[in-house]
Motif scaffolding. Structure first.
Motif, short mmCIF file in Angstrom:
data_model
loop_
_atom_site.label_atom_id
_atom_site.label_comp_id
_atom_site.label_asym_id
_atom_site.label_seq_id
_atom_site.Cartn_x
_atom_site.Cartn_y
_atom_site.Cartn_z
N SER A 72 0.81 -1.22 0.00
CA SER A 72 0.00 0.00 0.00
C SER A 72 0.84 1.26 0.00
O SER A 72 0.33 2.35 -0.27
CB SER A 72 -0.93 0.01 1.22
OG SER A 72 -0.16 0.06 2.43
N SER A 112 2.23 2.68 2.62
CA SER A 112 2.03 3.48 3.83
C SER A 112 3.12 3.27 4.87
O SER A 112 3.29 4.11 5.76
CB SER A 112 0.67 3.15 4.46
OG SER A 112 0.61 1.77 4.79
N ASP A 123 -1.96 -7.97 -2.16
CA ASP A 123 -2.83 -6.98 -1.53
C ASP A 123 -2.31 -6.50 -0.19
O ASP A 123 -2.88 -5.57 0.39
CB ASP A 123 -4.23 -7.54 -1.37
CG ASP A 123 -4.25 -8.86 -0.61
OD1 ASP A 123 -3.17 -9.29 -0.12
OD2 ASP A 123 -5.32 -9.48 -0.51
#
Length: 617
Positions: A359, A361, A411
């Protein structure tokens, strides 16, 4: 003989000799010749009372009549020509003359010119035999006639011809003239064999002496060969020429319709203008690579670079480097200065593996310790996991346990960590508690992990005995197992993001490239090709974003790096060369768009290269 009646006798007159400069003195003292500006200046400087000239009122009246459109004079007075010349002396050329371009009269002039008639003034002059006849003749007669106005036929024709001329000029390419030309270039003679650097300019081995103009032409040709015109400049020129052709053909409405179609999509998107453009298709044989300033030149590492990786988001051009000095550094990669953004020091963990979360982050850091660190990029907070994972082989009794071999799912919800004696621990990363939810067991030690992109929830593991286990994470069991062909001591396994290729490197320098989509139906898959350009242990394998390139490297010997063109499965021979300062390659990574290639070595440098063939257009 009697004298002619109409001829005058010439009589000599005695002219008095005038002193030098008397005419100028008289002109200065004559108040009648002074205009209002000179009178105001004298009043300011000398205190003379200001008296406006008598001709000012007549001038104003004449100007008003001129603005009305016509002036009618009853006769010519003596000295009228001199007065008119003095009156027009201070007017600008733009007020005296104008260029008749055939344009139709504007609406603003309709108030001064009658709507249905033009005023035409025809002067009839009487011709005489000499000047006396002209003086004795009567005054000139002026005939004013009302001529019907011809409506817009002539201005239309003139305008069309003007537009055709303008379009023809725009259609022709305009080239700028050189700023300076040396006339001695034509007389210059240059020898192409006198210096070794000039021999490359020869068209034939026997060519020697050339003129200055020919020498300039050869230099320009050599420069364009080394530095070709970029495609963005070529496309921009084509757009300019096409727009000129559209203007000349009168298709401006089509261009406006195209802009109206593109503009809503452009304004509705928050991405970059060139974000949706595709990269070029690589050709085999030769690749264009340019070396840039080192990515970590602003803050070089004090030890060996263990890991380099670009941020997974194309809008964030950030590169991380992890080195043996237990520091993680972030750099903003722009290809020019590459400024240093941040440094994170982890004293308790020798960082050997650092990756971005899918992601983008956070950053995940591991090493030869039974714990890991995470660093949140938004809050700037770092977190250390408990010592060991509960219910796994990472316990306090196993001090030599390591979490270096690990991989995130595409994911980012599950983290697979290789433990001792063939164990694989699945960590639930989505909950945030890093809780182990399941475990898998192979028959040999795990050397590498890779999540398949072909089928969701499929994990591949490479063991020490060159066996590849295919695990179904949902069912927690092994669904297939196959042997790497010719593999002995396989060390590393990697695949591309599209799931088209799978590569396995061994400790003898061989790299087997498989078709990842055909592995499910064959118990003994055959590799597409075995690449043997390296002879030592394969330590790093990386695919670019569109699976056109495979970079393989070994850290045992210096300069052991090769680029493979995957569609043809051939190795590029023009790069790297023997003079490329790679040193011992320890890690490498492609940028998200594959425009950059970062290479870490044992000298603490993160080399940065620009792949021109893969740069977005």
């Amino acid at each position: 003989m009697p004298k002619h009646a109409r001829k005058r006798r010439k009589v000599a007159r005695d002219e008095a000799v005038q002193p030098l400069g008397s005419n100028h003195l008289a002109a200065l003292t004559d108040d009648a010749n002074k205009d209002d500006e000179e009178r105001r200046l004298e009043s300011t400087l000398f205190g003379v009372p200001y008296v406006p000239s008598s001709s000012s009122s007549s001038k104003k009246k004449t100007a008003m009549e001129a603005d009305a459109g016509f002036v009618i004079s009853d006769g010519e007075e003596p000295g009228a020509g001199a007065a008119d010349s003095r009156e027009l002396e201070h007017m600008l050329d733009s007020d005296l003359f104008f260029i008749d371009d055939g344009a139709a009269p504007s609406s603003s002039d309709s108030g001064t010119v009658p709507d249905a008639t033009h005023l035409s003034i025809n002067k009839s002059h009487s011709e005489g035999e000499d000047d006396d006849d002209q003086e004795n003749s009567g005054p000139e007669t002026e005939e004013i006639e009302d001529v019907p106005q011809e409506t817009e036929s002539i201005p239309e024709v003139v305008t069309e011809e003007h537009d055709q001329t303008t379009s023809a000029e725009d259609a022709q390419p305009r080239r700028k003239a050189p700023a300076w030309v040396d006339p001695d270039d034509a007389n210059l003679q240059v020898s192409l064999t006198a210096h070794t650097r000039l021999r490359k300019l020869r068209d034939a081995p026997s060519e020697d002496m050339v003129s200055g103009r020919e020498y300039e032409r050869k230099l320009r040709r050599q420069f364009e060969r080394i530095n070709p015109t970029p495609e963005w400049a070529t496309k921009a020129r084509k757009k300019i020429h096409s727009s000129k052709r559209r203007r000349s053909s009168g298709s401006d409405s089509d261009a406006d319709d195209t802009i109206e179609d593109i503009l809503p999509d452009l304004l509705a998107s928050t991405g970059g203008i060139s974000a949706g453009k595709k990269s070029r298709v690589l050709t085999q044989g030769v690749i264009s690579v340019d070396r840039l300033r080192d990515a970590n030149q602003a803050a070089p590492a004090e030890g060996e670079i263990k890991s380099v990786q670009f941020h997974p988001s194309p809008q964030i051009p950030v590169l991380l480097t992890a080195s043996t000095d237990r520091r993680l550094r972030l750099f903003h990669v722009d290809g020019l200065t590459n400024p240093h953004a941040q440094t994170l020091h982890v004293p308790s963990l020798p960082i050997t593996n650092a990756v971005f979360h899918p992601s983008g982050s956070s950053i995940f850091m591991t090493g030869p310790r039974p714990f890991y660190y995470t660093y949140d990029l938004q809050s700037g907070a770092s977190h250390r996991s408990p010592r060991g994972l509960w219910g796994t082989t990472f316990s306090s009794a196993n001090q030599d346990a390591s979490m270096e071999t690990c991989a995130f799912s595409p994911d980012g919800d599950v983290l697979a960590v290789a433990g001792r004696r063939g164990h694989i621990h699945l960590v639930d990363w989505r909950s945030g508690s890093a809780q182990v939810v399941a475990g898998l067991k192979a028959n040999a030690a795990i050397k590498s992990l890779w999540w398949s992109r072909v089928q969701d929830g499929e994990l591949l593991s490479l063991t020490q005995d060159s066996q590849v286990y295919v695990w179904d994470v949902r069912q927690r069991k092994c669904v297939r197992r196959w042997q790497d062909e010719g593999g002995f001591g396989s060390k590393i396994m990697s695949g591309d993001q599209q799931g088209n290729y799978l590569s396995i490197g061994s400790n003898i320098g061989l790299v087997n490239v498989y078709n990842a989509r055909s592995l499910g139906g064959d118990s003994k898959p055959k590799p597409l090709k075995t690449i043997g350009n390296l002879t030592t242990n394969i330590s790093c394998l990386r695919y670019n974003h569109d699976a056109q390139l495979l970079a393989m490297a070994s850290n045992v010997k210096k300069d052991q790096l090769r680029l493979v063109h995957l569609p043809s499965l051939t190795v590029y021979g023009n790069w790297p060369t023997s003079k490329t300062p790679l040193a011992h390659v320890t890690s490498m990574d492609f940028a998200v768009g594959s425009e950059y290639l970062a290479i870490g070595n044992n000298k603490g440098r993160a080399l940065l290269y620009h792949l021109r063939d893969l740069a977005q257009q």
